[in-house]
Design a protein around this motif. Structure first.
Motif, PDB file in Angstrom:
ATOM      1  N   VAL A  28     -46.267 -66.265 -13.085  1.00  0.00           N
ATOM      2  CA  VAL A  28     -46.987 -67.127 -12.157  1.00  0.00           C
ATOM      3  C   VAL A  28     -46.732 -66.542 -10.771  1.00  0.00           C
ATOM      4  O   VAL A  28     -45.618 -66.592 -10.265  1.00  0.00           O
ATOM      5  CB  VAL A  28     -46.494 -68.586 -12.226  1.00  0.00           C
ATOM      6  N   VAL A  29     -47.767 -65.966 -10.184  1.00  0.00           N
ATOM      7  CA  VAL A  29     -47.627 -65.245  -8.917  1.00  0.00           C
ATOM      8  C   VAL A  29     -47.370 -66.245  -7.799  1.00  0.00           C
ATOM      9  O   VAL A  29     -48.070 -67.248  -7.660  1.00  0.00           O
ATOM     10  CB  VAL A  29     -48.885 -64.403  -8.631  1.00  0.00           C
ATOM     11  N   THR A  30     -46.340 -65.960  -7.006  1.00  0.00           N
ATOM     12  CA  THR A  30     -46.010 -66.819  -5.871  1.00  0.00           C
ATOM     13  C   THR A  30     -46.296 -66.141  -4.531  1.00  0.00           C
ATOM     14  O   THR A  30     -46.377 -66.809  -3.511  1.00  0.00           O
ATOM     15  CB  THR A  30     -44.528 -67.229  -5.907  1.00  0.00           C
ATOM     16  N   ARG A  31     -46.443 -64.826  -4.551  1.00  0.00           N
ATOM     17  CA  ARG A  31     -46.702 -64.093  -3.313  1.00  0.00           C
ATOM     18  C   ARG A  31     -47.342 -62.761  -3.666  1.00  0.00           C
ATOM     19  O   ARG A  31     -46.987 -62.132  -4.646  1.00  0.00           O
ATOM     20  CB  ARG A  31     -45.385 -63.869  -2.591  1.00  0.00           C
ATOM     21  N   VAL A  32     -48.278 -62.307  -2.837  1.00  0.00           N
ATOM     22  CA  VAL A  32     -48.970 -61.053  -3.109  1.00  0.00           C
ATOM     23  C   VAL A  32     -48.708 -60.028  -2.012  1.00  0.00           C
ATOM     24  O   VAL A  32     -48.384 -58.878  -2.297  1.00  0.00           O
ATOM     25  CB  VAL A  32     -50.491 -61.283  -3.261  1.00  0.00           C
ATOM     26  N   TYR A  33     -48.857 -60.428  -0.770  1.00  0.00           N
ATOM     27  CA  TYR A  33     -48.752 -59.487   0.348  1.00  0.00           C
ATOM     28  C   TYR A  33     -47.493 -59.746   1.165  1.00  0.00           C
ATOM     29  O   TYR A  33     -46.851 -60.782   1.035  1.00  0.00           O
ATOM     30  CB  TYR A  33     -49.977 -59.581   1.254  1.00  0.00           C
ATOM     31  N   ASP A  34     -47.193 -58.811   2.046  1.00  0.00           N
ATOM     32  CA  ASP A  34     -46.058 -58.986   2.938  1.00  0.00           C
ATOM     33  C   ASP A  34     -46.371 -60.068   3.958  1.00  0.00           C
ATOM     34  O   ASP A  34     -47.418 -60.713   3.901  1.00  0.00           O
ATOM     35  CB  ASP A  34     -45.685 -57.654   3.608  1.00  0.00           C
ATOM     36  N   ALA A  38     -49.596 -62.656   4.128  1.00  0.00           N
ATOM     37  CA  ALA A  38     -49.087 -63.525   3.067  1.00  0.00           C
ATOM     38  C   ALA A  38     -50.048 -64.655   2.722  1.00  0.00           C
ATOM     39  O   ALA A  38     -50.168 -65.037   1.563  1.00  0.00           O
ATOM     40  CB  ALA A  38     -47.734 -64.099   3.464  1.00  0.00           C
ATOM     41  N   ASN A  39     -50.731 -65.198   3.691  1.00  0.00           N
ATOM     42  CA  ASN A  39     -51.636 -66.312   3.426  1.00  0.00           C
ATOM     43  C   ASN A  39     -53.060 -65.866   3.138  1.00  0.00           C
ATOM     44  O   ASN A  39     -53.962 -66.683   3.052  1.00  0.00           O
ATOM     45  CB  ASN A  39     -51.640 -67.271   4.624  1.00  0.00           C
ATOM     46  N   ASP A  40     -53.254 -64.571   2.999  1.00  0.00           N
ATOM     47  CA  ASP A  40     -54.596 -64.024   2.844  1.00  0.00           C
ATOM     48  C   ASP A  40     -55.102 -64.064   1.407  1.00  0.00           C
ATOM     49  O   ASP A  40     -56.297 -64.031   1.179  1.00  0.00           O
ATOM     50  CB  ASP A  40     -54.619 -62.585   3.361  1.00  0.00           C
ATOM     51  N   ALA A  41     -54.218 -64.112   0.426  1.00  0.00           N
ATOM     52  CA  ALA A  41     -54.645 -64.060  -0.971  1.00  0.00           C
ATOM     53  C   ALA A  41     -54.427 -65.401  -1.657  1.00  0.00           C
ATOM     54  O   ALA A  41     -53.465 -66.105  -1.377  1.00  0.00           O
ATOM     55  CB  ALA A  41     -53.868 -62.981  -1.715  1.00  0.00           C
ATOM     56  N   ASP A  42     -55.327 -65.720  -2.538  1.00  0.00           N
ATOM     57  CA  ASP A  42     -55.220 -66.929  -3.337  1.00  0.00           C
ATOM     58  C   ASP A  42     -54.354 -66.604  -4.555  1.00  0.00           C
ATOM     59  O   ASP A  42     -54.784 -65.894  -5.467  1.00  0.00           O
ATOM     60  CB  ASP A  42     -56.618 -67.378  -3.764  1.00  0.00           C
ATOM     61  N   VAL A  43     -53.123 -67.119  -4.559  1.00  0.00           N
ATOM     62  CA  VAL A  43     -52.196 -66.773  -5.634  1.00  0.00           C
ATOM     63  C   VAL A  43     -52.646 -67.364  -6.969  1.00  0.00           C
ATOM     64  O   VAL A  43     -52.331 -66.821  -8.026  1.00  0.00           O
ATOM     65  CB  VAL A  43     -50.750 -67.189  -5.301  1.00  0.00           C
ATOM     66  N   GLY A  44     -53.393 -68.455  -6.940  1.00  0.00           N
ATOM     67  CA  GLY A  44     -53.944 -69.012  -8.184  1.00  0.00           C
ATOM     68  C   GLY A  44     -54.926 -68.055  -8.833  1.00  0.00           C
ATOM     69  O   GLY A  44     -54.903 -67.844 -10.049  1.00  0.00           O
ATOM     70  N   ASP A 123     -54.515 -55.550  -5.509  1.00  0.00           N
ATOM     71  CA  ASP A 123     -54.974 -55.446  -4.123  1.00  0.00           C
ATOM     72  C   ASP A 123     -56.497 -55.422  -4.058  1.00  0.00           C
ATOM     73  O   ASP A 123     -57.104 -56.089  -3.226  1.00  0.00           O
ATOM     74  CB  ASP A 123     -54.385 -54.204  -3.476  1.00  0.00           C
ATOM     75  N   ASP A 124     -57.104 -54.648  -4.945  1.00  0.00           N
ATOM     76  CA  ASP A 124     -58.569 -54.602  -4.969  1.00  0.00           C
ATOM     77  C   ASP A 124     -59.169 -55.941  -5.375  1.00  0.00           C
ATOM     78  O   ASP A 124     -60.135 -56.406  -4.774  1.00  0.00           O
ATOM     79  CB  ASP A 124     -59.053 -53.505  -5.935  1.00  0.00           C
ATOM     80  N   GLY A 125     -58.582 -56.592  -6.371  1.00  0.00           N
ATOM     81  CA  GLY A 125     -59.107 -57.886  -6.837  1.00  0.00           C
ATOM     82  C   GLY A 125     -58.870 -58.988  -5.832  1.00  0.00           C
ATOM     83  O   GLY A 125     -59.755 -59.794  -5.562  1.00  0.00           O
ATOM     84  N   ALA A 126     -57.674 -59.050  -5.262  1.00  0.00           N
ATOM     85  CA  ALA A 126     -57.369 -60.099  -4.288  1.00  0.00           C
ATOM     86  C   ALA A 126     -58.097 -59.845  -2.980  1.00  0.00           C
ATOM     87  O   ALA A 126     -58.456 -60.788  -2.285  1.00  0.00           O
ATOM     88  CB  ALA A 126     -55.872 -60.162  -4.043  1.00  0.00           C
ATOM     89  N   GLY A 127     -58.331 -58.585  -2.668  1.00  0.00           N
ATOM     90  CA  GLY A 127     -59.033 -58.254  -1.431  1.00  0.00           C
ATOM     91  C   GLY A 127     -60.489 -58.606  -1.480  1.00  0.00           C
ATOM     92  O   GLY A 127     -61.088 -58.997  -0.485  1.00  0.00           O
ATOM     93  N   ASN A 128     -61.096 -58.511  -2.660  1.00  0.00           N
ATOM     94  CA  ASN A 128     -62.521 -58.776  -2.777  1.00  0.00           C
ATOM     95  C   ASN A 128     -62.828 -60.218  -3.181  1.00  0.00           C
ATOM     96  O   ASN A 128     -63.667 -60.872  -2.595  1.00  0.00           O
ATOM     97  CB  ASN A 128     -63.155 -57.826  -3.803  1.00  0.00           C
ATOM     98  N   ASN A 129     -62.157 -60.691  -4.219  1.00  0.00           N
ATOM     99  CA  ASN A 129     -62.520 -61.993  -4.787  1.00  0.00           C
ATOM    100  C   ASN A 129     -61.491 -63.073  -4.505  1.00  0.00           C
ATOM    101  O   ASN A 129     -61.819 -64.242  -4.552  1.00  0.00           O
ATOM    102  CB  ASN A 129     -62.683 -61.875  -6.298  1.00  0.00           C
ATOM    103  N   GLY A 130     -60.270 -62.679  -4.255  1.00  0.00           N
ATOM    104  CA  GLY A 130     -59.203 -63.660  -4.183  1.00  0.00           C
ATOM    105  C   GLY A 130     -58.841 -64.121  -2.807  1.00  0.00           C
ATOM    106  O   GLY A 130     -57.723 -64.533  -2.576  1.00  0.00           O
TER     107      GLY A 130
END
Length: 133
Positions: A28-34, A38-44, A123-130
């Motif tokens: 269960v992802v809790t964080r993606v970026y530094d 940090a608040n740029d990606a939807d961890v869900g 990164d590619d998925g969270a950057g485009n869709n997430g």
């Protein structure tokens, strides 16, 4: 992504952190970026889309390490110890110890490629869709 391209992929902007769900055994992802993003990606979204692939990459890394250990013991360490006893010199055992560092470096290089490929995919998925709405 090619091997050396994946090995050198700059992942300093990523800070993937996750906890393992005790029921599904999936991350269960809790964080993606530094901290800068940090608040740029939807961890869900990242959890839904990439949890099984993160688990698969984690399993591949663990199996690489276990295979390295078993093959090293069977193909290098045991013969070196036998030669050390038979020949009466410490040289084969010393060679086996030095060779261990080379083997560990090579296996961890493959593991880093696995990690970087997974991070690039996230990164590619969270950057485009997430993106968080």
């Amino acid at each position: 992504m090619k091997f050396f391209e994946a090995l050198r992929w700059p992942n300093d902007h990523m800070d993937l952190r996750y906890e393992t769900d005790k029921y599904t055994n999936l991350p269960v992802v809790t964080r993606v970026y530094d901290t800068d993003r940090a608040n740029d990606a939807d961890v869900g979204f990242v959890t839904r889309e990439f949890a099984s692939r993160i688990k698969q990459a984690q399993d591949q890394i663990e199996s690489n390490r276990i295979m390295m250990l078993v093959l090293y013991i069977a193909a290098v360490l045991l013969p070196a110890l036998v030669l050390t006893v038979v020949k009466g010199t410490i040289l084969p055992a010393g060679f086996a110890i030095v060779y261990a560092f080379v083997v560990i470096f090579v296996v961890e290089m493959f593991n880093q490629v696995t990690i970087n490929r997974m991070l690039k995919e996230i990164d590619d998925g969270a950057g485009n869709n997430g993106r968080r709405k």
